[in-house]
Motif scaffolding. Sequence first.
Motif, PDB file in Angstrom:
ATOM      1  N   VAL A 205       0.901  -1.137   0.041  1.00 24.19           N
ATOM      2  CA  VAL A 205       0.051  -0.519   0.007  1.00 24.19           C
ATOM      3  C   VAL A 205       0.934   1.227  -0.404  1.00 24.19           C
ATOM      4  N   PRO A 206       0.658   2.440  -0.748  1.00 26.86           N
ATOM      5  CA  PRO A 206       1.547   3.323  -0.668  1.00 26.86           C
ATOM      6  C   PRO A 206       0.924   4.296   0.506  1.00 26.86           C
ATOM      7  N   GLN A 207       2.135   4.937   0.993  1.00 24.34           N
ATOM      8  CA  GLN A 207       2.189   5.917   2.581  1.00 24.34           C
ATOM      9  C   GLN A 207       1.296   6.128   1.696  1.00 24.34           C
ATOM     10  N   ALA A 208       0.586   7.441   3.470  1.00 24.27           N
ATOM     11  CA  ALA A 208      -1.058   8.141   3.383  1.00 24.27           C
ATOM     12  C   ALA A 208      -1.467   8.162   1.682  1.00 24.27           C
ATOM     13  N   SER A 209      -2.302   6.706   2.163  1.00 22.20           N
ATOM     14  CA  SER A 209      -3.402   6.793   1.418  1.00 22.20           C
ATOM     15  C   SER A 209      -4.534   5.939   2.221  1.00 22.20           C
ATOM     16  N   PRO A 210      -5.685   5.811   1.399  1.00 22.26           N
ATOM     17  CA  PRO A 210      -6.619   5.364   2.465  1.00 22.26           C
ATOM     18  C   PRO A 210      -6.792   3.875   2.055  1.00 22.26           C
ATOM     19  N   TYR A 211      -6.982   2.851   2.992  1.00 16.98           N
ATOM     20  CA  TYR A 211      -6.887   1.356   3.506  1.00 16.98           C
ATOM     21  C   TYR A 211      -8.060   1.017   3.815  1.00 16.98           C
ATOM     22  N   THR A 342      -6.842   5.825   7.487  1.00 15.30           N
ATOM     23  CA  THR A 342      -4.864   6.539   6.212  1.00 15.30           C
ATOM     24  C   THR A 342      -3.545   6.519   6.790  1.00 15.30           C
TER      25      THR A 342
END
Length: 378
Positions: A205-211, A342
């Motif tokens: 998962v890319p950093q600073a992204s919603p999950y 996030t």
Amino acid sequence: MSKNIEAAREFIQGLTKEKTAYPKDIAKRLIKIYSGKNDKRPRPETFKESSFLFIRSYHGDIGLRPFSNIAFWNSPDINISPINNIGAYTTLLEGGKSYSIRCNLHNRGDLMVPYPKVEFFLTDPTLGFNTSVAQQLGVTQMTGLLLPASNGVAEFIYQVPASEAGHKCLFARTWSFSPLDKPFDLFALDPRIDRHIAQKNLNFVPQASPYMFNVVHQPNALETIEFRPMTAMQVMALQHPGLLDFKILELGKSEALAQIKLELANKESGEFSLKGSRGMWEIKSVSKEGMDLDRQAGILKEMDAIVHSVYSEKSSFSDHKKSLEMFRSMNKTVKKTTLQMTMPGFGLEKGQAVGFEIVNTNQVNGQVKGGITIVVTG
């Protein structure tokens, strides 16, 4: 009853009695044969008229259950990859593409298993799981005989519809009807207590992204969700080919994990609360449906004792029909709650990555119920 039927019944009873006594009699004879002072020959093991089919939940797994305090959600025996690039393992699926899902099977028993079956379940990233909230992809089988003390591979080809694209979690469940070697519960998918089940729950998962992820729980539940940092060595131990593209950094006791905020995205009927503090979140579900917490605690404790007894060869699952029925009844009425977080900004540059785990513990029995491994990329 006719004389012929009566005679046949007595004959079968006699054969059964001889079969039961045979292992004990042979063991006594072997002790005498191999008990000489100068006899250094290894004593032959007792033949067990059964298979021992399992899927590994972790490296070094030999199928013994139950276990605790082991991360079981990254099975080394389950791998997903595009059919045009088999070595590029992934759990991020693209709509319209076809993927090869491969599952390694093991047999530690004395009987071979002809064409063992495997079924696959696909879901969004999930903590805990149950077939009642699952999407079954299909059933496949190993094309051959799974011999004693050997392993084999079953493969399933899956073309991803657009609605199922994104980060995914995969479960595999294996069984055989001849010889009889199958899971003991239709609904629960719990690798911790059933060797026939394994899970792959690893996302990049890319950093600073919603999950977003799901929590599958009892209508009445008291659980915790914790964010645990992983060392660089622990991340590399995942042995995922995708890690070769990144420099793995030490996360250590990162304050970023303590700042993660969880929000309720979607829930089913009933009262659900979410309360967090510094990387530890308590979730509580209250409903008129399902069993109360004390009843659940008793059933879960009894199930652990039953599994331990069976794998210690002190009993069989058929000796515990009433207890198993209560366990199955408990697992028929689970709920699925969706949470969103996030991903923090870890200050990672391109080509860098860190790892952490989302760990779900059932406070009713103190056992880890599920987990998700997250590799955060720059």
